[in-house]
Design a protein around this motif. Sequence first.
Motif, mmCIF file in Angstrom:
data_model
loop_
_atom_site.group_PDB
_atom_site.id
_atom_site.type_symbol
_atom_site.label_atom_id
_atom_site.label_comp_id
_atom_site.label_asym_id
_atom_site.label_seq_id
_atom_site.Cartn_x
_atom_site.Cartn_y
_atom_site.Cartn_z
ATOM 1 N N GLU A 99 0.850 -1.208 0.000
ATOM 2 C CA GLU A 99 0.000 0.000 0.000
ATOM 3 C C GLU A 99 0.877 1.246 0.000
ATOM 4 O O GLU A 99 0.622 2.212 -0.726
ATOM 5 C CB GLU A 99 -0.858 0.056 1.273
ATOM 6 C CG GLU A 99 -2.220 -0.572 1.136
ATOM 7 C CD GLU A 99 -2.972 -0.515 2.471
ATOM 8 O OE1 GLU A 99 -3.111 0.573 3.068
ATOM 9 O OE2 GLU A 99 -3.395 -1.591 2.932
ATOM 10 N N GLU A 102 2.497 1.721 -3.403
ATOM 11 C CA GLU A 102 1.555 2.189 -4.427
ATOM 12 C C GLU A 102 1.282 3.689 -4.281
ATOM 13 O O GLU A 102 1.178 4.403 -5.268
ATOM 14 C CB GLU A 102 0.253 1.387 -4.317
ATOM 15 C CG GLU A 102 -0.621 1.527 -5.533
ATOM 16 C CD GLU A 102 -1.822 0.595 -5.520
ATOM 17 O OE1 GLU A 102 -2.158 0.035 -4.442
ATOM 18 O OE2 GLU A 102 -2.432 0.441 -6.583
ATOM 19 N N GLU A 103 1.192 4.145 -3.043
ATOM 20 C CA GLU A 103 0.842 5.550 -2.807
ATOM 21 C C GLU A 103 2.063 6.458 -2.666
ATOM 22 O O GLU A 103 1.916 7.674 -2.615
ATOM 23 C CB GLU A 103 0.026 5.656 -1.508
ATOM 24 C CG GLU A 103 -1.349 5.037 -1.631
ATOM 25 C CD GLU A 103 -1.965 4.720 -0.269
ATOM 26 O OE1 GLU A 103 -1.386 5.133 0.770
ATOM 27 O OE2 GLU A 103 -3.015 4.055 -0.262
#
Length: 261
Positions: A99, A102-103
């Motif tokens: 996560e 990805e960010e």
Amino acid sequence: MTGCVKTGWVKIVGLGPGDEALVTPEVRAVVDEATDVVGYIPYVRRIAPRPGLTLHESDNRVEVERARHALEMASEGRRVAVVSSGDPGVFAMASAVFEAVEEGAPDWRNLDIRVLPGITAMLAAAARAGAPMGHDFCAINLSDNLKPWALIEKRLRLAAQADFAMGFYNPRSKSRPEGFGRALDILREECEPERLILFARAVSTPEEEIRCVTLAEATPEMADMRTVVLVGSSLTRRILREGQPPIVYTPRSVPAPSVPE
Ligand code: SAH
């Protein structure tokens, strides 16, 4: 690979259920090579301090921040082991790191990031008891910290109707005392009272305790946060032995008439 790959890395490792003998050799080697270990306090405390190794303990519920910290350190060239108990892909840090990737900063995608498996609590507990997950099974996290309770109820009910054996992680905590009682109520609506349930606490540690009861006998107090709860399918059975705990297992085959409609 391209020149932007640095010497730093992030390895997301599983420390297994507790016993040192259940840590895989590749995980041990990564911990020995790391410059930094990042993780939830009790898991980081399982790592022996040594010169050249910095231990970064953090509290529960800050998984993505912890993951960003690991990625930042790796992009500065450090060798970072992110530790979880059991397997890092099972209700643990691997997803949190991805996560954050990805960010996060685009160059984090070029880092050397690997996931190294560990023995998850459900399978360590199953092995102690026999082979209760010997046919189809599923794993459900009973904590509603990261998802709505209604979804937990739905998955639980449908899994029981589909006659899966089930492993429940995070069954009960002080901040969520009611959830597990509600889960048992749903099982009582969907399953027969003789259904076998294993309460496996602190598996592979000196405090290990394994209890096998029927659904009729099960009470919410039998579980806490150190317990993984295994619910058998309708075919799971016990082999009773004198002076030894019973063997609990699920046969490998399902006779045609017991296939649910
Ligand atoms: N990544 C871990 C699970 C983390 S969630 C794994 O793969 O095992 C934490 C939950 O795991 C606990 O609430 C408990 O349900 C279970 N658990 C972890 N270690 C355990 C052990 N030694 N014995 C029994 N349950 C355990």
